[in-house]
Design a protein around this motif. Structure first.
Motif, PDB file in Angstrom:
ATOM      1  N   VAL A  30      48.835  83.912 -23.790  1.00 19.38           N
ATOM      2  CA  VAL A  30      49.531  85.125 -23.369  1.00 19.38           C
ATOM      3  C   VAL A  30      48.916  86.308 -24.099  1.00 19.38           C
ATOM      4  CG1 VAL A  30      51.682  83.914 -22.857  1.00 19.38           C
ATOM      5  CG2 VAL A  30      51.383  84.984 -25.089  1.00 19.38           C
ATOM      6  N   GLY A  31      49.148  87.481 -23.549  1.00 17.96           N
ATOM      7  CA  GLY A  31      48.609  88.677 -24.168  1.00 17.96           C
ATOM      8  C   GLY A  31      49.360  89.897 -23.695  1.00 17.96           C
ATOM      9  N   HIS A  60      53.718 102.258 -24.187  1.00 18.52           N
ATOM     10  CA  HIS A  60      54.378 101.114 -23.550  1.00 18.52           C
ATOM     11  C   HIS A  60      53.455  99.894 -23.595  1.00 18.52           C
ATOM     12  CE1 HIS A  60      57.909 103.110 -21.525  1.00 18.52           C
ATOM     13  NE2 HIS A  60      57.215 104.143 -21.988  1.00 18.52           N
ATOM     14  N   THR A  61      54.037  98.719 -23.359  1.00 15.44           N
ATOM     15  CA  THR A  61      53.283  97.470 -23.372  1.00 15.44           C
ATOM     16  C   THR A  61      53.799  96.551 -22.276  1.00 15.44           C
ATOM     17  OG1 THR A  61      52.920  97.626 -25.763  1.00 15.44           O
ATOM     18  CG2 THR A  61      52.670  95.447 -24.778  1.00 15.44           C
ATOM     19  N   VAL A  62      52.873  95.889 -21.585  1.00 10.25           N
ATOM     20  CA  VAL A  62      53.214  94.865 -20.599  1.00 10.25           C
ATOM     21  C   VAL A  62      52.658  93.536 -21.111  1.00 10.25           C
ATOM     22  CG1 VAL A  62      52.876  94.060 -18.221  1.00 10.25           C
ATOM     23  CG2 VAL A  62      53.119  96.513 -18.682  1.00 10.25           C
ATOM     24  N   TRP A  63      53.518  92.533 -21.175  1.00 15.36           N
ATOM     25  CA  TRP A  63      53.101  91.190 -21.564  1.00 15.36           C
ATOM     26  C   TRP A  63      52.795  90.378 -20.309  1.00 15.36           C
ATOM     27  CZ3 TRP A  63      52.195  89.040 -26.289  1.00 15.36           C
ATOM     28  CH2 TRP A  63      52.560  89.805 -27.412  1.00 15.36           C
ATOM     29  N   GLY A 145      55.661  81.499 -22.022  1.00 14.54           N
ATOM     30  CA  GLY A 145      55.905  81.705 -23.449  1.00 14.54           C
ATOM     31  C   GLY A 145      55.797  83.150 -23.883  1.00 14.54           C
ATOM     32  N   LEU A 146      56.165  84.080 -22.980  1.00 12.72           N
ATOM     33  CA  LEU A 146      56.163  85.488 -23.375  1.00 12.72           C
ATOM     34  C   LEU A 146      57.221  85.710 -24.452  1.00 12.72           C
ATOM     35  CD1 LEU A 146      55.711  87.403 -19.994  1.00 12.72           C
ATOM     36  CD2 LEU A 146      53.996  86.349 -21.466  1.00 12.72           C
TER      37      LEU A 146
END
Length: 176
Positions: A30-31, A60-63, A145-146
């Protein structure tokens, strides 16, 4: 045969979904995509609600999940994402893994970007995902698994009920 990395943040988080047309997909890790936000825009007949997109937004962040696919599946992934209909475009993004490494992945963004909402403003009805689509994203987020806090943010996204009977398998089959 060559391979490429793909950053999935929507329905393709779920292995059942991505494997319908891309059987070579292997989830690597994941990232996060920094300075983008997750949003929803453009009604999707497939999902009976607004479809997910990413929008450049500082802070902002998107997983998402990072999948490795055979080069032979790039065309089917483009087709699934509606590149041929000018709904989405593909681009290379720098994704930071949980180990802190930066890797380049292909990802998709809608060709039009929704406006940023004001703090406390709710997602307008025409920009809400269907309950079914949201559940696919959530199931994929858990499966991938975020981070739990990000999954909780996803749970809080307002959705609209799907009109008529439609289950996950039907939706996945229609998504081809």
């Amino acid at each position: 045969m060559g391979k490429f990395l793909y950053f999935a943040y929507g329905s393709n988080l779920l292995s059942k979904r991505i494997h319908l047309k891309n059987p070579s997909a292997v989830r690597k890790c994941v990232g996060k995509l920094k300075d983008y936000r997750l949003d929803f825009m453009h009604y999707s007949n497939r999902w009976k609600g607004a479809a997910a997109t990413i929008v450049p937004t500082p802070g902002h962040t998107v997983w998402g999940a990072i999948w490795e696919l055979d080069d032979s599946h790039l065309a089917s992934l483009d087709h699934q994402e509606g590149v041929h209909q000018n709904m989405y475009f593909r681009f290379d993004a720098n994704i930071e893994t949980t180990e802190g490494n930066l890797i380049t992945c292909k990802t998709y963004q809608q060709t039009e970007s929704p406006e940023l909402l004001n703090e406390g403003e709710s997602l307008p009805l025409d920009r809400r995902p269907s309950e079914l689509y949201k559940s696919v994203i959530l199931e994929g987020a858990v499966e991938s698994g975020l981070p739990n806090d990000y999954i909780e943010q996803l749970r809080k996204i307002p959705s609209v009920p799907v009109k008529g009977e439609l289950n996950l398998i039907e939706a996945l089959e229609k998504s081809n």
